[in-house]
Scaffold this motif. Structure first.
Motif, PDB file in Angstrom:
ATOM      1  N   GLU B 402      45.722  12.776  -6.044  1.00 56.57           N
ATOM      2  CA  GLU B 402      46.520  11.562  -5.800  1.00 56.57           C
ATOM      3  C   GLU B 402      45.734  10.328  -6.230  1.00 56.57           C
ATOM      4  OE1 GLU B 402      49.656  10.960  -4.819  1.00 56.57           O
ATOM      5  OE2 GLU B 402      50.253  13.022  -4.417  1.00 56.57           O
ATOM      6  N   VAL B 405      45.698   9.924  -9.927  1.00 53.52           N
ATOM      7  CA  VAL B 405      46.872   9.235 -10.479  1.00 53.52           C
ATOM      8  C   VAL B 405      46.684   7.720 -10.354  1.00 53.52           C
ATOM      9  CG1 VAL B 405      49.351   8.826 -10.175  1.00 53.52           C
ATOM     10  CG2 VAL B 405      48.454  11.165 -10.109  1.00 53.52           C
ATOM     11  N   ARG B 431      49.053  10.188 -18.357  1.00 48.98           N
ATOM     12  CA  ARG B 431      50.073  11.244 -18.476  1.00 48.98           C
ATOM     13  C   ARG B 431      49.487  12.614 -18.187  1.00 48.98           C
ATOM     14  NH1 ARG B 431      51.364  12.136 -23.229  1.00 48.98           N
ATOM     15  NH2 ARG B 431      50.347  10.488 -24.428  1.00 48.98           N
ATOM     16  N   ASP B 432      48.296  12.858 -18.724  1.00 49.59           N
ATOM     17  CA  ASP B 432      47.660  14.159 -18.485  1.00 49.59           C
ATOM     18  C   ASP B 432      47.316  14.335 -17.001  1.00 49.59           C
ATOM     19  OD1 ASP B 432      47.842  14.635 -21.191  1.00 49.59           O
ATOM     20  OD2 ASP B 432      45.707  14.462 -21.617  1.00 49.59           O
ATOM     21  N   ARG B 434      48.771  13.187 -14.490  1.00 51.35           N
ATOM     22  CA  ARG B 434      49.932  13.224 -13.592  1.00 51.35           C
ATOM     23  C   ARG B 434      50.278  14.637 -13.120  1.00 51.35           C
ATOM     24  NH1 ARG B 434      52.217  13.209 -10.118  1.00 51.35           N
ATOM     25  NH2 ARG B 434      54.056  12.161  -9.298  1.00 51.35           N
ATOM     26  N   ILE B 435      49.897  15.649 -13.903  1.00 53.93           N
ATOM     27  CA  ILE B 435      50.243  17.020 -13.533  1.00 53.93           C
ATOM     28  C   ILE B 435      49.510  17.481 -12.265  1.00 53.93           C
ATOM     29  CG2 ILE B 435      48.425  18.115 -14.966  1.00 53.93           C
ATOM     30  CD1 ILE B 435      51.952  19.491 -14.271  1.00 53.93           C
ATOM     31  N   THR B 437      48.853  16.472  -9.279  1.00 53.09           N
ATOM     32  CA  THR B 437      49.406  16.464  -7.906  1.00 53.09           C
ATOM     33  C   THR B 437      50.585  17.425  -7.792  1.00 53.09           C
ATOM     34  OG1 THR B 437      51.084  14.744  -8.229  1.00 53.09           O
ATOM     35  CG2 THR B 437      48.857  13.993  -7.701  1.00 53.09           C
ATOM     36  N   LEU B 438      50.947  18.063  -8.917  1.00 55.91           N
ATOM     37  CA  LEU B 438      52.142  18.910  -8.944  1.00 55.91           C
ATOM     38  C   LEU B 438      51.802  20.390  -8.973  1.00 55.91           C
ATOM     39  CD1 LEU B 438      54.012  16.778 -11.645  1.00 55.91           C
ATOM     40  CD2 LEU B 438      54.479  16.771  -9.184  1.00 55.91           C
ATOM     41  N   THR B 442      51.878  21.433  -4.749  1.00 57.65           N
ATOM     42  CA  THR B 442      52.017  19.971  -4.723  1.00 57.65           C
ATOM     43  C   THR B 442      51.230  19.370  -3.557  1.00 57.65           C
ATOM     44  OG1 THR B 442      53.891  20.085  -3.218  1.00 57.65           O
ATOM     45  CG2 THR B 442      54.402  20.129  -5.578  1.00 57.65           C
ATOM     46  N   THR B 443      51.126  18.069  -3.582  1.00 52.13           N
ATOM     47  CA  THR B 443      50.473  17.361  -2.478  1.00 52.13           C
ATOM     48  C   THR B 443      51.128  17.723  -1.145  1.00 52.13           C
ATOM     49  OG1 THR B 443      49.933  15.567  -3.981  1.00 52.13           O
ATOM     50  CG2 THR B 443      49.867  15.062  -1.624  1.00 52.13           C
ATOM     51  N   GLY B 444      52.457  17.823  -1.146  1.00 48.80           N
ATOM     52  CA  GLY B 444      53.178  18.177   0.076  1.00 48.80           C
ATOM     53  C   GLY B 444      52.802  19.563   0.586  1.00 48.80           C
ATOM     54  N   ILE B 445      52.614  20.495  -0.345  1.00 42.16           N
ATOM     55  CA  ILE B 445      52.225  21.862   0.041  1.00 42.16           C
ATOM     56  C   ILE B 445      50.791  21.874   0.586  1.00 42.16           C
ATOM     57  CG2 ILE B 445      51.716  24.149  -0.935  1.00 42.16           C
ATOM     58  CD1 ILE B 445      54.688  23.629  -0.519  1.00 42.16           C
ATOM     59  N   VAL B 520      51.595  14.392   4.831  1.00 44.02           N
ATOM     60  CA  VAL B 520      50.939  13.790   3.663  1.00 44.02           C
ATOM     61  C   VAL B 520      50.116  12.568   4.070  1.00 44.02           C
ATOM     62  CG1 VAL B 520      51.333  12.525   1.503  1.00 44.02           C
ATOM     63  CG2 VAL B 520      52.393  14.748   1.850  1.00 44.02           C
TER      64      VAL B 520
END
Lengths: 599, 599
Positions: B402, B405, B431-432, B434-435, B437-438, B442-445, B520
């Motif tokens: 996070e 980003v 752009r690179d 950004r992936i 946290t997914l 994901t951050t939520g997981i 989070v």
């Protein structure tokens, strides 16, 4: 396919209910005074246009981008036709004088369409937006002849426009402009120099392009005091508006950018191009600041436009995508998993988007009304509006675009890995939105304008002017028990705003760097307070409507829940910005340039 | 041209000075025990490789992307050669067993190279990273025969690898996996199904690709308990490792993505492909979690990699770009303006990048040592390390990506409008980045794993285990007057961490949604505290070195100034996350799905 649906209901809520459009427009003179019906007509027709004509070109415009060949720029397929339709329908002249073909409505009426086309297709909306730049220049300082020559064609959309300010060595620091203007015997000037980052500097949407150019007349004082404003048409024209010879201004190349790919960002070469002085020599920056102020509100609005589009994409996905069970048991027992909108953290993300978007929308539409007042209000209203705008414009530009970046990033996050995939649209929105904290003055520039020029520069007067207004609102609303969860924190932060300002002011007396060191955190703090003020008003209104037993109270209940979310979960950030802004900047400034990295 | 220079000095500071590599490696058994000289050799050679071989392919790799044609994937020019050089030099096997061709060094030794190649070229580094997935599977649960068949070729880089988990309808919710495995008479299985988002699923870097695939054996229990792990090679091979027939696994397409364009993200079709069970049937997820934990630390590291590269680009620009005068008077009187690094707000951005990068680096390299201890330490150390890793891995993954980003967005912001232009490199990094946290959860997981499974699931034991450690550090360091500005806030937040946890736990007793609603913000709070702990230790070390009269104290002075910056300007955010996490989630959950928008 685009998912965008214009948020007509929410815009109506803001304009009619929160901001009392009826009363507002009746208080203006020297312009049309639209009633609710006309506003709603504009809104509904604009929504249709944005959804059906502009939005379908958004993704393809990004994929295709602009093409540069032999000095010409080809915009993505469909852009030209959509622009023609837009111009034909009269959208470009909505809030411009009737004598040049406009409809003489107050500027706030154009705001709705700005939001909707910005959401539907940010890149496309740039072309129409930029054509306002020479219009504003000319209306502010142009001669009658200049107005008659250019305005009708700019307003009809036959001609486009640009604002040529930035040069390679000169962005925030306008005083460094080198483009030269040499006066000719016939009263015109010959301009030479190169401008960069010129949105719509060249394109195929219109037969002519009118550049508003900042340049320095030979012998002018150095710095900001020696800058003049010129109109430089791509093609000259005769008295009937027919194009004659090509002027010596050409596009040298277009930029490859992170996003906004359908909008041509041009390097423009002026090789002795003929230009016409607007206003007096050396008074160019004054005129430019007029344009900049409205451009800054327009850019703040782009934060909302992008945020709204991203929110809608995320919300659709969150309703449809099933994954895992709700923590309280199956919400969709017949499926193998529940829609992810049932998961609290997904709601947190969606509500963060919603609260920041809707709060920013309320703030910006209010600013649009203040611009109306400044222009068409009585003297007292106009002065009050100007004072508020001075303070709130840099806050709105910085805050709404910064949270626009956050909101569009959340719009990717809600989709998980699918958010990273181009076809799903969310990543484009984030790339497009990223420009807004950079152009029309970066966040840092807005922050210096706010804290240095506006707040400190007015010895706090401009700020007190606003905090008093918030104070009055708190006093009036504070007796209502149900409003206390909003009023108490707002009152506290409002007081803290003054104290923080005093603390920074006192640090700055011994070290001017303290202003710069505190400025962005101060601005973000200010933005959270300003949004709290808007959200408190919206909460109050929602409570009233619910108490009145309005039909279909769901809209107001959701408003209230979003207000609560904002106060409980987002507003605490104000305090962290306040603490950061309070901290001394000394250690930061003491570090030598070399000590930032040891590589 | 790439600007990247490996931050060798800072990595040495972390590994040798902060984390006492000498003592650490001596405490391990069953692996090589590298001395400082060997570590520095690895570091310097790795730096050279990253800067000279990998970094030059970063921008061109993004421009060119991967091409998909007739089932084959062509990686960008130069990727294949660089991978061959990397493999040839033995980098893939640095921390893998000697018997299969590795160098048997502890895993932390590979971390440095992971950081540097990640900075130099995130997309390229994915291929080598992914080949570790089947390696870890096999080392964890493979048979001797399987290990002998695959490991030598995976470690030599002759063969590549993937991890095939995600399906179109199944991302975070692994239990929904539908890919089927039917057992064959010869002990193998036939796999059928489609996997998506498979990094390196097809490419031209290696002659063969070994897929580690999660699938469901016919008749297996539903949900997570019925998932098995298989090895599915692209090509079968004979006992000498020569390729024989092609297996029925093919790439159906590759994704167009926001960034990471040089890394092929594949849709993989298994059409009765022959697979070999790894471990027992239905025990696939257990093995997968082993991989996931190390992958999560690796992903956290990508936050730092991207952040460092972005910081360097921003710093170079800030030193060279001149614009406006310093607020305290000309710093560069001979030029027409001052370098923008003289402006406090530019320093604020650079120091935010620096403080978050260096704090995250310290945290992650510490975690790498804990992984060493978990694997090669004595029983007591291993258990303690496991406990810390359980808690800190999701924090590091969520927090470091996070802030990655944020940091890479600041790296654009420092350049103003120039940051939006592709040639300047900064937007690609964002752009690179950004992936991160997914993917890998994901951050939520991560946040649900941290708060739900780890903290609440252990009744707070895992958390207390860490807060006690921080408490001890504060007790030991607190008598030192110079350390008070760090120790006092750390002590307060450490206490607050426990209280916040109790508060959420008590809310959650009546409503399990409160865990998800808080997760989070709770995780971000935890990350800021964990980084404060790392920064306090670095400040202490820096103070000691300065007090000892070390030669060239500038490095330590800068460390100290950055620590101060972190505590004064970034750590206040912890409090806003704590307040958000404390807030009730009831209103948020009460909102109906329809009430999120009225369109």
């Amino acid at each position: 396919m685009s998912h965008y649906q214009a948020p007509v209901r929410d815009i109506q809520f803001v304009i009619h209910e929160l901001l009392n459009s009826e009363t507002h427009y009746q208080s203006l003179s020297n312009c049309e005074q639209p009633g609710q019906e006309l506003i709603d007509d504009i809104l509904v027709n604009g929504a249709k246009f944005a959804e059906q004509v502009v939005a379908p070109l958004n993704q393809s415009g990004d994929e295709e981008g602009c093409r540069f060949e032999g000095g010409d720029v080809q915009t993505p397929a469909g852009f030209k036709q959509a622009f023609a339709q837009y111009a034909e329908a009269g959208w470009l002249g909505l809030s411009l004088p009737e004598q040049y073909g406009g409809q003489n409505l107050p500027g706030s009426c154009a705001m709705m369409m700005g939001e909707m086309t910005g959401s539907a297709n940010h890149a496309w909306s740039m072309y129409g937006g930029l054509s306002q730049a020479p219009v504003t220049c000319l209306l502010t300082a142009g001669s009658e002849e200049q107005k008659n020559t250019y305005l009708p064609h700019l307003i009809s959309g036959r001609w486009g426009g640009t604002m040529c300010l930035t040069e390679a060595h000169c962005g925030s620091d306008v005083g460094l402009i080198r483009t030269k203007a040499k006066s000719n015997d016939d009263g015109s000037y010959s301009l030479s120099g190169t401008k960069i980052f010129i949105s719509g500097g060249e394109h195929d949407l219109t037969e002519n392009i009118i550049h508003a150019v900042l340049a320095r007349v030979e012998g002018a004082p150095s710095g900001t005091k020696g800058i003049s404003l010129f109109i430089v048409p791509k093609f000259h024209s005769d008295e009937n508006g027919n194009l004659t010879e090509r002027n010596a201004v050409h596009c040298g190349s277009i930029e490859k950018k992170m996003g906004l790919k359908g909008s041509a960002t041009c390097v423009m070469n002026f090789d002795g191009a003929t230009g016409y002085l607007v206003g007096e020599e050396n008074s160019g920056l004054e005129v430019m600041f007029k344009i900049m102020n409205s451009a800054r509100i327009g850019t703040a609005l782009q934060g909302v436009s992008m945020g709204e589009n991203s929110f809608q994409g995320a919300l659709n996905y969150a309703r449809e995508r099933t994954q895992m069970r709700a923590l309280t048991g199956p919400a969709n027992p017949d499926g193998e998993a529940d829609p992810i909108i049932e998961h609290p953290d997904v709601r947190r993300m969606l509500l963060t988007q919603k609260a920041l978007n809707e709060g920013s929308r309320a703030l910006i539409y209010w600013l649009a009304q203040l611009v109306d007042q400044s222009k068409y209000g009585n003297e007292e209203n106009a002065r009050a509006a100007d004072d508020l705008l001075s303070l709130l414009t840099p806050i709105a530009k910085a805050f709404c675009t910064e949270v626009g970046v956050e909101v569009t990033n959340l719009g990717i996050q809600v989709l998980g890995g699918h958010g990273y995939i181009r076809d799903n649209g969310q990543e484009q929105i984030a790339r497009d939105a990223r420009i807004a904290t950079l152009y029309e003055g970066t966040t840092g520039i807005q922050a210096l304008d706010l804290l240095g020029r506006k707040v400190m520069g007015s010895q706090g007067t401009l700020l007190r002017n606003f905090t008093k207004r918030i104070h009055k609102f708190c006093e009036a609303a504070g007796n209502n028990e149900a409003m206390k969860p909003f009023i108490e924190p707002l009152r506290t932060l409002n007081k803290q705003w003054g104290e923080l300002t005093m603390a920074i002011g006192s640090k700055a007396m011994s070290d001017p760097n303290e202003v710069g060191a505190a400025s962005v955190d101060y601005t973000m703090f200010s933005g959270y307070v300003a949004l709290a003020y808007m959200w408190a008003q919206m909460a109050q209104l929602a409570q009233q409507k619910i108490a009145e037993g309005v039909e279909a109270p769901e809209f107001y209940q959701a408003k209230l829940a979003t207000a609560e979310f904002y106060f409980q979960r987002l507003l605490p950030r104000a305090d962290s910005h306040s603490k950061a802004a309070e901290a001394s900047g000394k250690a930061m400034m003491a570090l030598s340039q070399d000590a930032f990295a040891f590589l």
